[in-house]
Design an enzyme around this catalytic site. Sequence first.
Site, PDB file in Angstrom:
ATOM      1  N   ASP A 147       0.828  -1.216   0.000  1.00  0.00           N
ATOM      2  CA  ASP A 147       0.000   0.000   0.000  1.00  0.00           C
ATOM      3  C   ASP A 147       0.860   1.263   0.000  1.00  0.00           C
ATOM      4  O   ASP A 147       1.971   1.274   0.527  1.00  0.00           O
ATOM      5  CB  ASP A 147      -0.910  -0.029   1.244  1.00  0.00           C
ATOM      6  CG  ASP A 147      -2.089   0.937   1.118  1.00  0.00           C
ATOM      7  OD1 ASP A 147      -2.350   1.420  -0.002  1.00  0.00           O
ATOM      8  OD2 ASP A 147      -2.734   1.195   2.142  1.00  0.00           O
ATOM      9  N   HIS A 193       2.328   3.543  -8.980  1.00  0.00           N
ATOM     10  CA  HIS A 193       2.109   2.124  -9.284  1.00  0.00           C
ATOM     11  C   HIS A 193       3.279   1.569 -10.094  1.00  0.00           C
ATOM     12  O   HIS A 193       3.742   0.452  -9.863  1.00  0.00           O
ATOM     13  CB  HIS A 193       0.802   1.928 -10.046  1.00  0.00           C
ATOM     14  CG  HIS A 193      -0.425   2.315  -9.265  1.00  0.00           C
ATOM     15  ND1 HIS A 193      -0.625   1.904  -7.966  1.00  0.00           N
ATOM     16  CD2 HIS A 193      -1.499   3.086  -9.583  1.00  0.00           C
ATOM     17  CE1 HIS A 193      -1.779   2.399  -7.525  1.00  0.00           C
ATOM     18  NE2 HIS A 193      -2.319   3.129  -8.491  1.00  0.00           N
ATOM     19  N   LEU A 248      10.214 -20.797  -4.916  1.00  0.00           N
ATOM     20  CA  LEU A 248       9.204 -19.919  -4.314  1.00  0.00           C
ATOM     21  C   LEU A 248       7.847 -20.025  -5.015  1.00  0.00           C
ATOM     22  O   LEU A 248       7.769 -19.991  -6.239  1.00  0.00           O
ATOM     23  CB  LEU A 248       9.694 -18.460  -4.385  1.00  0.00           C
ATOM     24  CG  LEU A 248       8.731 -17.383  -3.900  1.00  0.00           C
ATOM     25  CD1 LEU A 248       8.581 -17.423  -2.385  1.00  0.00           C
ATOM     26  CD2 LEU A 248       9.206 -15.994  -4.337  1.00  0.00           C
TER      27      LEU A 248
HETATM   28  C1  IPE Z   1      -5.506  -2.621  -0.094  1.00  0.00           C
HETATM   29  O1  IPE Z   1      -5.118  -1.302  -0.322  1.00  0.00           O
HETATM   30  C2  IPE Z   1      -5.492  -3.390  -1.379  1.00  0.00           C
HETATM   31  C3  IPE Z   1      -4.187  -3.556  -2.013  1.00  0.00           C
HETATM   32  C4  IPE Z   1      -3.044  -3.214  -1.520  1.00  0.00           C
HETATM   33  C5  IPE Z   1      -4.224  -4.177  -3.301  1.00  0.00           C
HETATM   34  P1  IPE Z   1      -6.197  -0.137  -0.434  1.00  0.00           P
HETATM   35  O2  IPE Z   1      -5.442   1.111  -0.608  1.00  0.00           O
HETATM   36  O3  IPE Z   1      -7.195  -0.469  -1.461  1.00  0.00           O
HETATM   37  O4  IPE Z   1      -6.888  -0.217   1.007  1.00  0.00           O
HETATM   38  P2  IPE Z   1      -7.832   0.806   1.763  1.00  0.00           P
HETATM   39  O5  IPE Z   1      -9.020   1.019   0.906  1.00  0.00           O
HETATM   40  O6  IPE Z   1      -7.078   2.063   1.988  1.00  0.00           O
HETATM   41  O7  IPE Z   1      -8.163   0.114   3.042  1.00  0.00           O
HETATM   42  C1  IPE Z   2      -1.569   0.286  -3.333  1.00  0.00           C
HETATM   43  O1  IPE Z   2      -1.354   1.666  -3.372  1.00  0.00           O
HETATM   44  C2  IPE Z   2      -1.833  -0.290  -4.705  1.00  0.00           C
HETATM   45  C3  IPE Z   2      -3.225  -0.701  -4.924  1.00  0.00           C
HETATM   46  C4  IPE Z   2      -4.203  -0.666  -4.035  1.00  0.00           C
HETATM   47  C5  IPE Z   2      -3.558  -1.209  -6.230  1.00  0.00           C
HETATM   48  P1  IPE Z   2      -2.557   2.694  -3.365  1.00  0.00           P
HETATM   49  O2  IPE Z   2      -2.934   2.982  -4.757  1.00  0.00           O
HETATM   50  O3  IPE Z   2      -3.659   2.226  -2.486  1.00  0.00           O
HETATM   51  O4  IPE Z   2      -1.849   3.962  -2.720  1.00  0.00           O
HETATM   52  P2  IPE Z   2      -2.459   4.966  -1.656  1.00  0.00           P
HETATM   53  O5  IPE Z   2      -2.934   4.141  -0.501  1.00  0.00           O
HETATM   54  O6  IPE Z   2      -3.562   5.693  -2.332  1.00  0.00           O
HETATM   55  O7  IPE Z   2      -1.313   5.842  -1.303  1.00  0.00           O
HETATM   56 MG    MG Z   3      -4.044   2.473  -0.515  1.00  0.00          MG
END
Ligand code: IPE
Ligand code: IPE
Ligand code: MG
Length: 248
Positions: free
Chosen positions: A21, A38, A132
Amino acid sequence: MLLREQINTDKLPSHVAIIMDGNGRWARQRGLERIFGHQQGVKALREVIETAAELGIKYLTLYAFSNENWGRPDDEVNALMGIMVQSLNNETETLLKNNIQLKAIGDLNRLSVDVKERLNETIKVTSIGTGLNLVVALSYSSRWEITEAARRLSADVALGKLKPDSICEEVFEKYLTTYGIPDPELLIRTSGELRISNFLLWQIAYTELYYTDKLWPDFGKEDFYNAIIDFQKRERRFGKTSDQVLEK
Ligand code: IPE
Ligand code: IPE
Ligand code: MG
């Protein structure tokens, strides 16, 4: 002492799961579009996979896209799917070279045909890997998985293939997408959020949780080592007393 040397390789977690995240915030902090975060996240991904393989960890599960993430703006969803296909195209050779086998869990029917085909192809060609097990959670949510398991289990009961009395935890687990994969021993979440976000709810019943403020694109080898070192200091009691655990 170097971090790597602080790891007891006899006591490695056999399964590490990661909620990757913070990509969006990483980009925004630099005045960039979320998508750059990303893209940068893929580099962290590569480094962590390499580190896990090198350490001899058996299973690495990565939360790449949740069912809830389908609700993001179309542009972002499309960009994420594009990155997925591109990574599968670029990395299949590396996976093969490193003896890594790819698996996927989630509601894969929601993926577009090209993503699904690319994914299935990589799963097929890497199935010969004996090192793995890389499990990617894609279009995944735990409540979806558990509901789906309940649905398929009831269908078997209705068909007379299964008796309600014979349903126990071991039987229920057979209906989960993670069947055959041991429960994670360590779950890492980056970006400082203290939540699970619908990830592996059944499977993490006794998992050790590790949170770090680092945003996913900044997470690297040393951070992975730190998480494992922290894990190795924990006493896992599984409901018993400390004395009972130490007796063993
Ligand atoms: C959780 O991250 C899902 C992934 C890392 C793929 P999100 O960014 O979607 O989670 P929330 O919505 O902040 O809890
Ligand atoms: C995690 O990073 C990747 C996915 C959920 C696909 P985020 O896109 O949720 O990044 P933040 O949480 O908005 O910083
Ligand atoms: Mg996120």
